[in-house]
Design a protein around this motif. Structure first.
Motif, PDB file in Angstrom:
ATOM      1  N   GLY A 158      -7.518   2.319  -4.396  1.00  0.00           N
ATOM      2  CA  GLY A 158      -7.544   0.861  -4.823  1.00  0.00           C
ATOM      3  C   GLY A 158      -6.919   0.748  -6.107  1.00  0.00           C
ATOM      4  O   GLY A 158      -6.812  -0.439  -6.398  1.00  0.00           O
ATOM      5  N   SER A 159      -6.486   1.573  -6.809  1.00  0.00           N
ATOM      6  CA  SER A 159      -5.979   1.416  -8.114  1.00  0.00           C
ATOM      7  C   SER A 159      -4.286   1.176  -7.860  1.00  0.00           C
ATOM      8  O   SER A 159      -3.848   1.365  -6.794  1.00  0.00           O
ATOM      9  CB  SER A 159      -5.814   2.968  -8.756  1.00  0.00           C
ATOM     10  OG  SER A 159      -5.428   4.015  -8.146  1.00  0.00           O
ATOM     11  N   ALA A 160      -3.587   0.827  -8.672  1.00  0.00           N
ATOM     12  CA  ALA A 160      -2.187   0.591  -8.505  1.00  0.00           C
ATOM     13  C   ALA A 160      -1.285   1.721  -8.321  1.00  0.00           C
ATOM     14  O   ALA A 160      -1.555   2.981  -9.190  1.00  0.00           O
ATOM     15  CB  ALA A 160      -1.650  -0.144  -9.951  1.00  0.00           C
ATOM     16  N   TYR A 161      -0.544   1.731  -7.510  1.00  0.00           N
ATOM     17  CA  TYR A 161       0.113   2.961  -7.285  1.00  0.00           C
ATOM     18  C   TYR A 161       1.143   3.270  -8.409  1.00  0.00           C
ATOM     19  O   TYR A 161       1.192   4.499  -8.783  1.00  0.00           O
ATOM     20  CB  TYR A 161       1.042   2.660  -6.281  1.00  0.00           C
ATOM     21  CG  TYR A 161       2.022   3.812  -5.463  1.00  0.00           C
ATOM     22  CD1 TYR A 161       1.475   4.937  -4.845  1.00  0.00           C
ATOM     23  CD2 TYR A 161       3.346   3.655  -5.275  1.00  0.00           C
ATOM     24  CE1 TYR A 161       2.209   6.031  -4.582  1.00  0.00           C
ATOM     25  CE2 TYR A 161       4.530   4.700  -5.029  1.00  0.00           C
ATOM     26  CZ  TYR A 161       3.647   6.074  -4.573  1.00  0.00           C
ATOM     27  OH  TYR A 161       4.585   7.101  -4.298  1.00  0.00           O
ATOM     28  N   GLY A 162       1.977   2.309  -9.178  1.00  0.00           N
ATOM     29  CA  GLY A 162       2.731   2.658 -10.395  1.00  0.00           C
ATOM     30  C   GLY A 162       3.805   3.503 -10.273  1.00  0.00           C
ATOM     31  O   GLY A 162       4.336   3.685 -11.425  1.00  0.00           O
ATOM     32  N   ARG A 167       5.391  -0.499  -7.085  1.00  0.00           N
ATOM     33  CA  ARG A 167       4.638  -0.359  -8.544  1.00  0.00           C
ATOM     34  C   ARG A 167       3.050  -1.095  -8.269  1.00  0.00           C
ATOM     35  O   ARG A 167       2.362  -0.681  -8.828  1.00  0.00           O
ATOM     36  CB  ARG A 167       5.378  -0.814  -9.651  1.00  0.00           C
ATOM     37  CG  ARG A 167       6.523  -0.121 -10.107  1.00  0.00           C
ATOM     38  CD  ARG A 167       7.410  -0.481 -11.193  1.00  0.00           C
ATOM     39  NE  ARG A 167       8.517  -0.090 -11.580  1.00  0.00           N
ATOM     40  CZ  ARG A 167       8.496   1.306 -12.024  1.00  0.00           C
ATOM     41  NH1 ARG A 167       7.589   1.914 -12.327  1.00  0.00           N
ATOM     42  NH2 ARG A 167       9.885   1.769 -12.231  1.00  0.00           N
ATOM     43  N   ASN A 168       3.297  -2.086  -7.704  1.00  0.00           N
ATOM     44  CA  ASN A 168       2.026  -3.037  -7.723  1.00  0.00           C
ATOM     45  C   ASN A 168       1.106  -2.651  -6.431  1.00  0.00           C
ATOM     46  O   ASN A 168       0.044  -3.275  -6.350  1.00  0.00           O
ATOM     47  CB  ASN A 168       2.306  -4.458  -7.876  1.00  0.00           C
ATOM     48  CG  ASN A 168       2.802  -4.871  -8.968  1.00  0.00           C
ATOM     49  OD1 ASN A 168       2.366  -4.245  -9.945  1.00  0.00           O
ATOM     50  ND2 ASN A 168       3.747  -5.783  -8.942  1.00  0.00           N
ATOM     51  N   GLN A 225       0.789  -1.371   0.028  1.00  0.00           N
ATOM     52  CA  GLN A 225       0.018   0.012   0.061  1.00  0.00           C
ATOM     53  C   GLN A 225       0.912   1.306   0.017  1.00  0.00           C
ATOM     54  O   GLN A 225       1.873   1.255   0.552  1.00  0.00           O
ATOM     55  CB  GLN A 225      -0.959   0.054   1.201  1.00  0.00           C
ATOM     56  CG  GLN A 225      -1.712   1.174   1.352  1.00  0.00           C
ATOM     57  CD  GLN A 225      -1.962   1.471   2.939  1.00  0.00           C
ATOM     58  OE1 GLN A 225      -1.393   0.935   3.896  1.00  0.00           O
ATOM     59  NE2 GLN A 225      -2.835   2.680   3.289  1.00  0.00           N
ATOM     60  N   ARG A 226       0.400   2.208  -0.656  1.00  0.00           N
ATOM     61  CA  ARG A 226       1.295   3.691  -0.912  1.00  0.00           C
ATOM     62  C   ARG A 226      -0.007   4.558  -0.604  1.00  0.00           C
ATOM     63  O   ARG A 226      -0.306   5.115  -1.550  1.00  0.00           O
ATOM     64  CB  ARG A 226       2.078   3.792  -1.986  1.00  0.00           C
ATOM     65  CG  ARG A 226       3.038   2.776  -1.975  1.00  0.00           C
ATOM     66  CD  ARG A 226       4.210   2.829  -0.890  1.00  0.00           C
ATOM     67  NE  ARG A 226       5.345   2.192  -1.078  1.00  0.00           N
ATOM     68  CZ  ARG A 226       5.412   0.908  -0.711  1.00  0.00           C
ATOM     69  NH1 ARG A 226       4.405   0.246  -0.109  1.00  0.00           N
ATOM     70  NH2 ARG A 226       6.432   0.208  -0.994  1.00  0.00           N
ATOM     71  N   SER A 227      -0.385   5.141   0.425  1.00  0.00           N
ATOM     72  CA  SER A 227      -1.399   6.089   0.887  1.00  0.00           C
ATOM     73  C   SER A 227      -1.544   6.475   2.320  1.00  0.00           C
ATOM     74  O   SER A 227      -1.464   5.541   3.136  1.00  0.00           O
ATOM     75  CB  SER A 227      -2.742   5.647   0.324  1.00  0.00           C
ATOM     76  OG  SER A 227      -3.402   4.493   1.066  1.00  0.00           O
ATOM     77  N   SER A 286     -12.322  -0.213   1.533  1.00  0.00           N
ATOM     78  CA  SER A 286     -12.263  -1.173   1.092  1.00  0.00           C
ATOM     79  C   SER A 286     -10.582  -1.613   0.354  1.00  0.00           C
ATOM     80  O   SER A 286     -10.283  -2.998   0.480  1.00  0.00           O
ATOM     81  CB  SER A 286     -12.806  -0.944  -0.515  1.00  0.00           C
ATOM     82  OG  SER A 286     -12.189  -0.197  -1.193  1.00  0.00           O
ATOM     83  N   VAL A 287      -9.755  -0.842   0.506  1.00  0.00           N
ATOM     84  CA  VAL A 287      -8.181  -0.947   0.401  1.00  0.00           C
ATOM     85  C   VAL A 287      -7.662  -1.804   1.488  1.00  0.00           C
ATOM     86  O   VAL A 287      -7.130  -2.647   1.512  1.00  0.00           O
ATOM     87  CB  VAL A 287      -7.540   0.384   0.038  1.00  0.00           C
ATOM     88  CG1 VAL A 287      -5.991  -0.070   0.188  1.00  0.00           C
ATOM     89  CG2 VAL A 287      -7.932   0.862  -1.112  1.00  0.00           C
ATOM     90  N   TYR A 288      -8.062  -1.190   2.800  1.00  0.00           N
ATOM     91  CA  TYR A 288      -7.819  -1.929   4.066  1.00  0.00           C
ATOM     92  C   TYR A 288      -8.398  -3.502   4.243  1.00  0.00           C
ATOM     93  O   TYR A 288      -7.829  -4.290   4.428  1.00  0.00           O
ATOM     94  CB  TYR A 288      -8.339  -0.971   5.314  1.00  0.00           C
ATOM     95  CG  TYR A 288      -7.580   0.213   5.805  1.00  0.00           C
ATOM     96  CD1 TYR A 288      -6.134   0.339   5.525  1.00  0.00           C
ATOM     97  CD2 TYR A 288      -8.227   1.398   5.748  1.00  0.00           C
ATOM     98  CE1 TYR A 288      -5.519   1.196   6.034  1.00  0.00           C
ATOM     99  CE2 TYR A 288      -7.466   2.585   5.998  1.00  0.00           C
ATOM    100  CZ  TYR A 288      -6.068   2.487   6.291  1.00  0.00           C
ATOM    101  OH  TYR A 288      -5.310   3.564   6.448  1.00  0.00           O
ATOM    102  N   GLN A 289      -9.406  -3.513   3.420  1.00  0.00           N
ATOM    103  CA  GLN A 289     -10.199  -4.918   3.672  1.00  0.00           C
ATOM    104  C   GLN A 289      -9.535  -5.714   2.583  1.00  0.00           C
ATOM    105  O   GLN A 289      -9.291  -7.015   3.014  1.00  0.00           O
ATOM    106  CB  GLN A 289     -11.679  -4.792   3.352  1.00  0.00           C
ATOM    107  CG  GLN A 289     -12.335  -6.082   3.188  1.00  0.00           C
ATOM    108  CD  GLN A 289     -12.553  -6.608   4.507  1.00  0.00           C
ATOM    109  OE1 GLN A 289     -13.353  -5.951   5.223  1.00  0.00           O
ATOM    110  NE2 GLN A 289     -12.038  -7.693   4.946  1.00  0.00           N
ATOM    111  N   LYS A 290      -9.006  -5.185   1.700  1.00  0.00           N
ATOM    112  CA  LYS A 290      -8.336  -6.114   0.617  1.00  0.00           C
ATOM    113  C   LYS A 290      -7.089  -6.318   0.887  1.00  0.00           C
ATOM    114  O   LYS A 290      -6.313  -7.748   0.963  1.00  0.00           O
ATOM    115  CB  LYS A 290      -8.038  -5.482  -0.599  1.00  0.00           C
ATOM    116  CG  LYS A 290      -7.474  -6.286  -1.872  1.00  0.00           C
ATOM    117  CD  LYS A 290      -7.530  -5.667  -3.273  1.00  0.00           C
ATOM    118  CE  LYS A 290      -6.676  -6.709  -4.367  1.00  0.00           C
ATOM    119  NZ  LYS A 290      -6.758  -6.087  -5.784  1.00  0.00           N
ATOM    120  N   LEU A 291      -6.300  -5.353   1.787  1.00  0.00           N
ATOM    121  CA  LEU A 291      -4.905  -5.713   2.423  1.00  0.00           C
ATOM    122  C   LEU A 291      -4.947  -7.000   3.328  1.00  0.00           C
ATOM    123  O   LEU A 291      -4.141  -7.645   3.530  1.00  0.00           O
ATOM    124  CB  LEU A 291      -4.472  -4.715   3.133  1.00  0.00           C
ATOM    125  CG  LEU A 291      -3.755  -3.441   1.885  1.00  0.00           C
ATOM    126  CD1 LEU A 291      -3.692  -1.982   2.745  1.00  0.00           C
ATOM    127  CD2 LEU A 291      -2.597  -4.048   1.436  1.00  0.00           C
TER     128      LEU A 291
END
Length: 262
Positions: free
Chosen positions: A201-205, A194-195, A95-97, A105-110
């Motif tokens: 929730g998008s890729a940091y890139g 990058r991933n 994660q990068r945010s 939803s990002v926390y849930q996915k992690l």
């Protein structure tokens, strides 16, 4: 060293791919798992080039968040090789945010990928190891599983969680012939940043400077390979300032908190 059956998740790139090549050169039978079957086939070909026969490598795509499918995947490995000597739980996402910008939803996915997925596959494999009184379970945690860092609140939470789970699991099963190792990488040159997930929730890139200047992934895999073969309970691996943070945390937590803020 005698050959063993080694199952690596997250084997399609990064540390998982490099570690698969280490075990292939050692002559160990390999089960390669991740979501991307085409990338797993590429890694399998590299393992065969490193010396394994075709029947010594099993490409087994899986999604660690699909808990219901995992017992069937375990049975597929047992049907093919008759046993599982080492499970390397290496699937994961970073994660990068900032917390204030991160959707729940990002926390849930992690948590689903980095924690619950590792637990679910481990639970599916554990009865087999306990029944025969031998086996080795491992997980790729992180220095972030020991140290809090900005832009990684969810990732740090997940890695602290798996560190705690596998330390506790070790206390339960080590006396029954099952070893447990926690792998604790620092900055390793992979596509992890990058991933990583951005706040939406998008890729940091983007590639972090610390990652770009980190340890070579093959050098990392060699250290991890040796640690796993020696059944070390904890395997720190890295070469930068983040590795010193592990010691600072033990000696002076307040000093580390000040450094992290900066």
């Amino acid at each position: 060293m005698s050959a063993h059956t080694v199952w690596i998740t997250g084997a399609s790139s990064g540390i998982g791919e490099a570690l698969a090549l280490q075990f292939a050169r050692n002559g160990d039978r390999l089960v390669l798992s991740a979501r991307r079957e085409d990338e797993l086939e590429r890694v399998a070909e590299r393992c065969r080039d490193a010396g394994l026969a075709t029947d010594q490598v099993l490409v087994l795509p899986l999604d660690v968040t699909d808990w219901a499918s995992l017992p069937g995947r375990v049975q597929a490995v047992l049907d093919r090789f008759g046993g599982i000597d080492l499970l390397v739980n290496n699937a994961g996402v970073s994660q990068r945010s900032l917390c204030k910008d991160t959707d729940m939803s990002v926390y849930q996915k992690l948590m689903d990928v980095d924690v619950m997925g590792q637990i679910a596959l481990t639970k599916a494999v554990l009865p087999h190891m306990l029944a025969r009184g031998s086996g080795h379970l491992s997980v790729t945690s992180s220095v972030a599983g020991k140290v809090g860092a900005p832009m990684r609140t969810g990732y740090c939470a997940a890695k602290h969680a798996v560190m705690g789970f596998f330390d506790a699991l070790r206390a339960e099963v080590e006396g029954q012939g099952v070893s447990v190792s926690t792998i604790t990488p620092g900055f390793i040159r992979t596509d992890i940043s990058r991933n990583a997930l951005a706040g939406d929730g998008s890729a940091y890139g983007k590639e972090d400077e610390d990652i770009a200047g980190g340890m070579d992934v093959n050098e990392c895999a060699e250290v991890v390979f040796k640690g796993l073969k020696a059944k070390k309970r904890e395997i720190p691996v890295g070469k930068g300032k983040e590795m010193a943070a592990l010691w600072v945390k033990r000696i002076s937590p307040e000093a580390l908190f000040r450094l992290a803020r900066q």
